[in-house]
Write a protein that holds these residues in place. Sequence first.
Motif, PDB file in Angstrom:
ATOM      1  N   CYS A   1       0.490  -1.092   0.213  1.00 24.89           N
ATOM      2  CA  CYS A   1       0.169   0.136  -0.099  1.00 24.89           C
ATOM      3  C   CYS A   1       0.684   1.362  -0.063  1.00 24.89           C
ATOM      4  O   CYS A   1       0.583   2.092  -0.673  1.00 24.89           O
ATOM      5  N   THR A   2       1.970   1.401   0.402  1.00 27.68           N
ATOM      6  CA  THR A   2       2.753   2.487   0.395  1.00 27.68           C
ATOM      7  C   THR A   2       3.695   2.787  -0.733  1.00 27.68           C
ATOM      8  O   THR A   2       2.927   3.634  -1.085  1.00 27.68           O
ATOM      9  N   THR A   3       3.587   0.893  -2.002  1.00 31.43           N
ATOM     10  CA  THR A   3       4.119   1.756  -2.442  1.00 31.43           C
ATOM     11  C   THR A   3       3.002   2.214  -3.801  1.00 31.43           C
ATOM     12  O   THR A   3       3.754   3.126  -4.514  1.00 31.43           O
ATOM     13  N   ILE A   4       1.662   1.913  -3.702  1.00 31.18           N
ATOM     14  CA  ILE A   4       0.385   2.098  -4.718  1.00 31.18           C
ATOM     15  C   ILE A   4       0.596   4.127  -4.204  1.00 31.18           C
ATOM     16  O   ILE A   4       0.727   4.510  -4.840  1.00 31.18           O
ATOM     17  N   ASN A   5       0.539   4.540  -3.158  1.00 33.81           N
ATOM     18  CA  ASN A   5      -0.208   5.532  -2.737  1.00 33.81           C
ATOM     19  C   ASN A   5       1.524   6.471  -2.660  1.00 33.81           C
ATOM     20  O   ASN A   5       0.950   7.630  -2.883  1.00 33.81           O
ATOM     21  N   ILE A   6       2.682   6.486  -2.755  1.00 31.41           N
ATOM     22  CA  ILE A   6       3.495   7.200  -2.894  1.00 31.41           C
ATOM     23  C   ILE A   6       3.658   7.769  -4.846  1.00 31.41           C
ATOM     24  O   ILE A   6       3.227   8.913  -5.086  1.00 31.41           O
ATOM     25  N   PHE A   7       2.391   6.254  -5.459  1.00 31.46           N
ATOM     26  CA  PHE A   7       2.147   6.796  -6.981  1.00 31.46           C
ATOM     27  C   PHE A   7       0.843   7.879  -6.918  1.00 31.46           C
ATOM     28  O   PHE A   7       0.841   8.409  -7.795  1.00 31.46           O
ATOM     29  N   LEU A   8       0.695   7.825  -5.863  1.00 34.05           N
ATOM     30  CA  LEU A   8      -0.894   8.497  -5.594  1.00 34.05           C
ATOM     31  C   LEU A   8      -0.880   9.265  -5.294  1.00 34.05           C
ATOM     32  O   LEU A   8      -1.532  10.879  -5.782  1.00 34.05           O
ATOM     33  N   PHE A   9       0.214   9.574  -4.219  1.00 33.53           N
ATOM     34  CA  PHE A   9       0.228  11.042  -4.110  1.00 33.53           C
ATOM     35  C   PHE A   9       0.962  12.259  -5.300  1.00 33.53           C
ATOM     36  O   PHE A   9       1.256  12.547  -4.970  1.00 33.53           O
ATOM     37  N   GLU A  10       1.999  11.657  -6.300  1.00 37.87           N
ATOM     38  CA  GLU A  10       1.888  12.092  -7.356  1.00 37.87           C
ATOM     39  C   GLU A  10       0.869  12.905  -8.422  1.00 37.87           C
ATOM     40  O   GLU A  10       1.338  13.400  -9.353  1.00 37.87           O
ATOM     41  N   SER A  11      -0.055  12.275  -8.235  1.00 40.85           N
ATOM     42  CA  SER A  11      -1.388  12.438  -8.912  1.00 40.85           C
ATOM     43  C   SER A  11      -1.684  14.038  -9.061  1.00 40.85           C
ATOM     44  O   SER A  11      -1.787  14.360  -7.331  1.00 40.85           O
ATOM     45  N   LYS A  12      -2.263  14.185  -9.993  1.00 36.46           N
ATOM     46  CA  LYS A  12      -3.214  16.245  -9.994  1.00 36.46           C
ATOM     47  C   LYS A  12      -4.185  15.441 -10.434  1.00 36.46           C
ATOM     48  O   LYS A  12      -5.060  15.035 -11.123  1.00 36.46           O
ATOM     49  N   PHE A  13      -4.992  16.739  -9.264  1.00 38.05           N
ATOM     50  CA  PHE A  13      -6.707  15.683  -9.697  1.00 38.05           C
ATOM     51  C   PHE A  13      -6.792  17.727 -10.172  1.00 38.05           C
ATOM     52  O   PHE A  13      -7.049  18.649  -9.610  1.00 38.05           O
ATOM     53  N   CYS A  14      -8.392  17.560 -10.735  1.00 35.10           N
ATOM     54  CA  CYS A  14      -9.096  18.556 -11.682  1.00 35.10           C
ATOM     55  C   CYS A  14     -10.379  17.616 -12.041  1.00 35.10           C
ATOM     56  O   CYS A  14     -10.696  16.876 -12.180  1.00 35.10           O
TER      57      CYS A  14
ATOM     58  N   ILE B   1      -2.610  -1.314  -8.942  1.00 38.64           N
ATOM     59  CA  ILE B   1      -3.626  -1.287  -7.938  1.00 38.64           C
ATOM     60  C   ILE B   1      -3.793  -2.552  -8.365  1.00 38.64           C
ATOM     61  O   ILE B   1      -4.324  -3.609  -7.738  1.00 38.64           O
ATOM     62  N   LEU B   2      -4.672  -3.032 -10.048  1.00 34.99           N
ATOM     63  CA  LEU B   2      -4.956  -4.458 -10.524  1.00 34.99           C
ATOM     64  C   LEU B   2      -4.180  -5.854  -9.920  1.00 34.99           C
ATOM     65  O   LEU B   2      -4.666  -6.510  -9.300  1.00 34.99           O
ATOM     66  N   LEU B   3      -2.391  -5.246  -9.669  1.00 34.72           N
ATOM     67  CA  LEU B   3      -1.564  -6.510  -9.560  1.00 34.72           C
ATOM     68  C   LEU B   3      -1.559  -6.929  -8.116  1.00 34.72           C
ATOM     69  O   LEU B   3      -1.499  -7.616  -8.398  1.00 34.72           O
ATOM     70  N   VAL B   4      -1.590  -5.345  -7.199  1.00 37.34           N
ATOM     71  CA  VAL B   4      -1.513  -5.256  -5.857  1.00 37.34           C
ATOM     72  C   VAL B   4      -2.732  -6.249  -5.637  1.00 37.34           C
ATOM     73  O   VAL B   4      -2.803  -6.809  -4.845  1.00 37.34           O
ATOM     74  N   SER B   5      -3.752  -5.792  -5.793  1.00 35.55           N
ATOM     75  CA  SER B   5      -5.231  -6.586  -5.161  1.00 35.55           C
ATOM     76  C   SER B   5      -5.207  -8.147  -5.807  1.00 35.55           C
ATOM     77  O   SER B   5      -5.960  -8.520  -4.664  1.00 35.55           O
ATOM     78  N   ALA B   6      -4.814  -8.048  -6.802  1.00 32.04           N
ATOM     79  CA  ALA B   6      -4.853  -9.386  -7.166  1.00 32.04           C
ATOM     80  C   ALA B   6      -4.282 -10.429  -6.376  1.00 32.04           C
ATOM     81  O   ALA B   6      -4.279 -11.297  -6.107  1.00 32.04           O
ATOM     82  N   LEU B   7      -2.747  -9.945  -5.840  1.00 31.03           N
ATOM     83  CA  LEU B   7      -1.408 -10.368  -5.426  1.00 31.03           C
ATOM     84  C   LEU B   7      -2.270 -10.489  -3.692  1.00 31.03           C
ATOM     85  O   LEU B   7      -1.910 -12.141  -2.902  1.00 31.03           O
TER      86      LEU B   7
END
Length: 330
Positions: free
Chosen positions: A159-172, A202-208
């Motif tokens: 989840c830390t790996t996913i959130n690192i990418f999530l924190f870099e996202s921009k929202f509009c 997310i799909l990969l982590v969820s599957a595993l």
Amino acid sequence: MEKGEGRNQTPILEFILLGFGNVPELQPLLFLVFLVIYVVTVVGNILILVLAVADQHLHTPMYFFLGNLSFLEICYSSTLLPRLLASLLTGDRTISIKGCFVQTYFFGILSATESLLLAAMSYDRYLAICNPLRYAALMNGRICCQLVAGSWISSFLACTTINIFLFESKFCGSKEIDLFFCDFSPVIKLSCGDTQAVPLLILLVSALGTLVPCLLVLTSYIRIIATILRIPSTTGRQKAFSTCSSHLIVVIVYYGTLITVYVVPTADSHKVLHKLVSVFYTVLTPMINPVIYSLRNKEVNEALRKAILKLVAFRNRHGSLKDNFQHIVK
């Protein structure tokens, strides 16, 4: 073409959790319902946790895992329900982006850990029923601690790996999330720019984190059922099945709702049903787990009965001492 092209590029600082719709008349009723659910969940799981620690007869691998599961359920409910209760009480359905990320992060860790814990519990039941002579050697205290620690650490890293990418996202553009809590997939759909790698991750982590534990649970119970069916006596079969029936019910409820929410495609016309199943998976499952384990488990019932008797005896003794003291004073 980038995802955000053609969309309002004004950055947003908060999301709106649509939850159960904007129906003011229902807010007090929903608040009371979820408050009762939260209190029952916390009290029930604390009770199971205390019994697993305090009663010497429950100091076994099965109840070690159950105590950890109860602790996890308390954290799980506390990640989602206080925010929902505050929203229902005040009518404020907004949540900051950082607050949403934090909720998503802990929700992901706890969900993944629960899947792995349930798999560890099914492995414990498999060894107890299919390999009873070597059970004490194969499922000792060190192995139990390693399984629990491995569940938490692997979930934390994923989840830390996913959130690192999530924190870099921009929202509009749109900032509405059609749920009562923040989850990875709905949040990432609101991001601008090229975010194709994040859904794949997310799909990969969820599957595993979900499919692999589910397969382990399924394999364990196929072997368990096959072993139970080979027991010649009816009494022996019933006794063997009673040791894993509570866990089996919890597993069916948990993975059944999990697959319905995250695997089965949902059309727009079924969004209400999908939301109701999400409530069952995130809110009701942590509440019913202690009920299932206590109602269908003689050892837990016996431990609870002894704890109540000790509490009553202590109260009577304390009352007797108080009366004697008052009599002396008089």
